[in-house]
Structure formats: C-alpha cells, structure tokens
Design an enzyme around this catalytic site. Sequence first.
Site, short mmCIF file in Angstrom:
data_model
loop_
_atom_site.label_atom_id
_atom_site.label_comp_id
_atom_site.label_asym_id
_atom_site.label_seq_id
_atom_site.Cartn_x
_atom_site.Cartn_y
_atom_site.Cartn_z
CB SER A 375 -31.07 -17.47 63.64
OG SER A 375 -29.87 -16.92 63.19
CG ASP A 401 -33.70 -18.80 57.75
OD1 ASP A 401 -33.64 -19.61 56.82
OD2 ASP A 401 -33.85 -17.58 57.54
CG HIS A 464 -32.55 -14.62 59.27
ND1 HIS A 464 -32.53 -16.00 59.32
CD2 HIS A 464 -31.96 -14.20 60.42
CE1 HIS A 464 -31.95 -16.40 60.44
NE2 HIS A 464 -31.60 -15.33 61.14
#
Length: 630
Positions: A375, A401, A464
């Site tokens: 992320s 991600d 996620h």
Amino acid sequence: MGFRDRISGKGTGRDDTAHKPSTKSFLGQGGIPNAKKPKTRPPTSIRDQPWFLHASLPTYSGPYTVGVMAIEVPAENPRVISEITREGHHILRLETVLMNIYYPAAHGAGSGKSPSGKHRWSRETWLPRPRLESAKGYGKFAGAKWAMVPFFFATTMFTKIPAFRNAGIAEHWPPGGNVDTRGTRVKQEEGEVPEGEEDPPVFPLMVFCHGLGGTRTVYSSVCGEFASYGFVVCAIEHRDGSGPRTIVLHEEEGEGSVEHLERNGVDHHPRQRRRGWDKVDYIYSKYNPDDTAPTSEQGIDKELRHAQLQLRLAEIEEAYNVLAKICNGQGQEVANKNLRRKGYTGASSNGLQGIDWTLWKHRFHLDQATILGHSFGAATAISVLRHPARFPQIAQGVTYDIWSGPVHPSEPNPAHKIRSPLLGINSEAFMYWPSNFHTATALAAEARAQEAPAWLLTLRGTVHLSQSDFSLLYPTLTAGVMRATADPQRAMDLNINATLEFLGKVSPVTRALIARGASDERILDVEPLEVVPDIHRPDDRHLGFALKVPHVYRHRVAPGTARRWKRMRRRWGRERDAEVGESEVWMHVRSEVEEVERFLKENMGHGRGMERGKDENEDVMSGSGVSTPG
C-alpha cells in the site's frame, strides 16, 4: 489436482501445459478462485492451537526456523522533516529508528534454554507493547476510540508471532524442500553446500515498508515467511503518522535524550520531556480527513503525504546504517544503544540478550537488496527505486497493492525512471480501483521501457488485507465484510511464492536458497489477459475495500465449504480443472525469458545493476515522481 500440481506437472503423468484463457472463459466464471489446500503449518504451543480463545498466526512454511529481534536506536542524523505542526509542535521528526529483524534461525531455536538463560523461549506479542496503548491507537485509527480496545484485547492480546526472540542466526544450508513438501522435520535437517556457494551461507537482505495502519508486526507473516526461506528481513516501523500508534523512546541522558535532540533542533511537547517517551498516532489530513478514499473529490493531501515519504526514506537510510554495522561486526555497538530493553516503555525484558554478534559478521549481503512494501509502503518502495543514487544497495523492488495517491504513474526525469526489476501484485479489490491499477500498469511499463524486467498480476478473490496478518487473524471478518473468497493462507502462499519466483529470476544472490527450498509454481509464467476482468467489481462506495460476489452463501458465508465441495467434485471427475490464469492468478504484464536474460547479461557485476544518478546529494523529492505540494 490443484493449481500447484497442474502447473508443475506433479502427479499428472503428462507434460506441463499452460493454456491462454479466453476473454469469454474468465468473464463467465464466478466460482471460487482456488480449490487447493494451503501449506501445512502445524501449531507450536497451546496459544497457537485453533481452539485457543485468541487468534493465532500460522507457523512459517520455509525450511528454516525463524528468529526475530527488536531494535530501536537513536538516529545518527536527527532532525525535523517538515514544517507541519499540531498544537504548535512539529509532528514529523526523525528521532530514532525502530525495526524488527526477521532472520533464519540456527538449529535448536525454541528448545532447551533460551539465549537469555531462561528455560522458556520468548516470542514477541503481535500487538506491540504496551498493548493497551496499541489497542487504543487502533481504536482511534478506526474511529471507535475506546470501543475497539476490548475487541483487540479479546482477540489478539495473547497472540504471539511464531518466531523466537534473539535466536542464533542459522549457519547451515537447508535441505531440499519445505514444510509443504516434506513436513516440519525439514526445519531440523541441513543440506549440502551448493557448488560455488559459501559455507556458512550469506543471506540476501530485504527491507519491508508497511502501509497505512501498519506496524513492524502487522506483516509478520510476510516477513517471517521470507526469513524461513533464507532472507534477513528488516521491517521498519515508520514514525510518520501512518501507523495506528507507535512509541518513540528516548535515552535518559546523552545521545538520544530529549535534551540532545532539542540541541539538534527537534522540538518536543512538555509532556514528552516529563515522561521520556512519545507516542505518534495516525495523522489525518487537516483539510481532508478522507484523503485516502477512492471517492475523495479533493484527492490526497499532497503536503502531508510528501512529507511522510521524506521521513520514510530517511528512516530507511538510518535502518540501513544499523544493518551495515551489524554486518560489519559492530553488532554489540548497536546492542549498547538499543532502547528496546528492560526498563523502557514497551520493551521486552530480554532486550538483545544472548545474541552472539560475531556470528552476524558478513552473514548477509549489504548490496543487491530487495525493497518490498504494501500500500503506502509500496509507494515508498517506488520512491526508493526512483533514487538509485541515494539507495545504490537496492537492486529490485516488489509492490503489494500499491496506493497510487503519492506516486506519479510515469517519471518524466530520465535520471529517476525505474531501472530495476519490478514485481507488482494486486489484490482483486484494488485492481478495480482505476487510478491504482493505472499506476501499477504504468510503473511496470516504465521499468520495461528502461529494459528492466517487470511483472504485474492480480490474485483472485483477495482484498487489501489479504497481504497482511489481518486476514489470517480475522478470516471470517475478511470474508464476511470484505467478501474475500480466497483462502487467507493460500493467498499468503501465492504472494510469497510469486515473489520468490521473481527474485529467483532477477537476483543472483537469492537463487541458491530459493532453488533449495521454494515451491516453483511458475506463477510468473501465467499468460497475460487480453482485457481486464470486472466480474467482482463493487459499487463505488466499496471501491478498493470489498468485492461484489454473487451467491452470497456459497462465496461469502461459507467459502471454505465451497472449496471442499469443489475439490471433491474434481476428485470424482465431475468438474474440470480451471485453466491457468483463471483459477487463482490474472496476469497483466509479463517479461519474457529473453528480456530477463538480456538484463542480467548487461548488468551482472555492476553492483546495483543499473546506471546510478550523478548527484548523490540531490533532493530526494526533486523529479522523484512523488506528488509534491501544488
């Protein structure tokens, strides 16, 4: 026959054949993305048993037992990073650097006396100490404050990471295979030294950066898995206000004390001076608290995210300095400065007791390192790769991600283009977020345009949190609320195995260890899709968070039952095997063998393997591809 058997040819009695999926085939398929059991990870103690009242983490699948040590030392160059303030004080300050180091452990870890001389070996709690402060931090991050404290205490207060604190570093080469293929006995055996390799082995280095809401323990499964296959993994806990809560410790006097820091221009709130430690909670944008949401019309807070990236890169430099000292035989110097020791808030009484630092000298590669992040951590990894002059020791990058907000999809400055091998792994939920997917695709294209190999793939049925410990600790919540249909442990296996395959292709220093222990599923050989699927795309309000899955009972309420039923039907011959590319993995960008061979041929023996920038002191954000304040 499962995905791994089919693509490896094991047990089939026929040649391994991969079929390119048609657009019609995957758009028409709404079934479970995998029907295969994950790797076996037997429990190790009562608290790790499935029936124990608290959530537990699976043990690691590689051939090594895993050790872990927590280190926090004063920064060599403490400073204020940004002029952003709260309550009249700067909130982004470089004072100390905190990290967990996960590594392959020597035989005997976990049995007999521990390094500290105690009969019971110590393992770090998943919820960082002080656990009440951590639970309150998560509650504040979730917007529930005290209401979340009982939840975390009821579910993870006694959860421990399946790695032994301060265990000796492994001095043996593992035998062939792993827990999946040979059972747990593989961790108690050793193999012959591969031809041309050193004895004891010199392990590759990996630096891990967490995402928003993360800590140095939230990705313990990712870091521990790589350590079990022979990596020394440095998981940094960033103090940039991206985590739920982190405790910053100070020495009572001298270097690292509040007085010393203030002489270097680092200001403190009066309460910090009184108690000798500080806490950094998640920092929300002052003007747009929801700047991370896909539906945010204002977009991200560029000033805040820019400053956070600056602090993260500075912390990576500080962490690397610590690693260099350990590798160069100065481990005891690091231990003497370590603040995570008895008598300090949030520290273990074990500290770094019992570690033989002489065994760490020259035991891992300081160059040819891998940067990996999830992320916001993936955005951090891209910033590192775009500054080879500042980070010459980093040779390749992996993004899980990636959050596209702080990253420009393409870099106009030739000096800052990605020239390193790059692997991007999306969750299916993030793949449907247009800006994120566009950025991930553009980054892979940027690397390939510089003749560096790159891959981009999506793991079906994942969300996620599937790339963190949360999906393993809360599988029902992940499936019920986020509608993840992939088995959490199998999703973790795919992330790890795809990354190991990538490193085995592009990083010569990792090949011997990966060939010795990893399962080659040939994930990176899956054929690229012609169009991007959208069969589970949610509505805009759930974009990036959840999947839209039909047949609620089969795919959401009881995904485990559905998988078992599907495996039984295959065993009975009543359901065909899913073709490679439509069962578990969607490939979007893939470098061919020739591209990889050409890259290695041109860059072998050149350290990092790419042309470095000329100005070692250039501004880290100048032309970096990182969003800067408008």
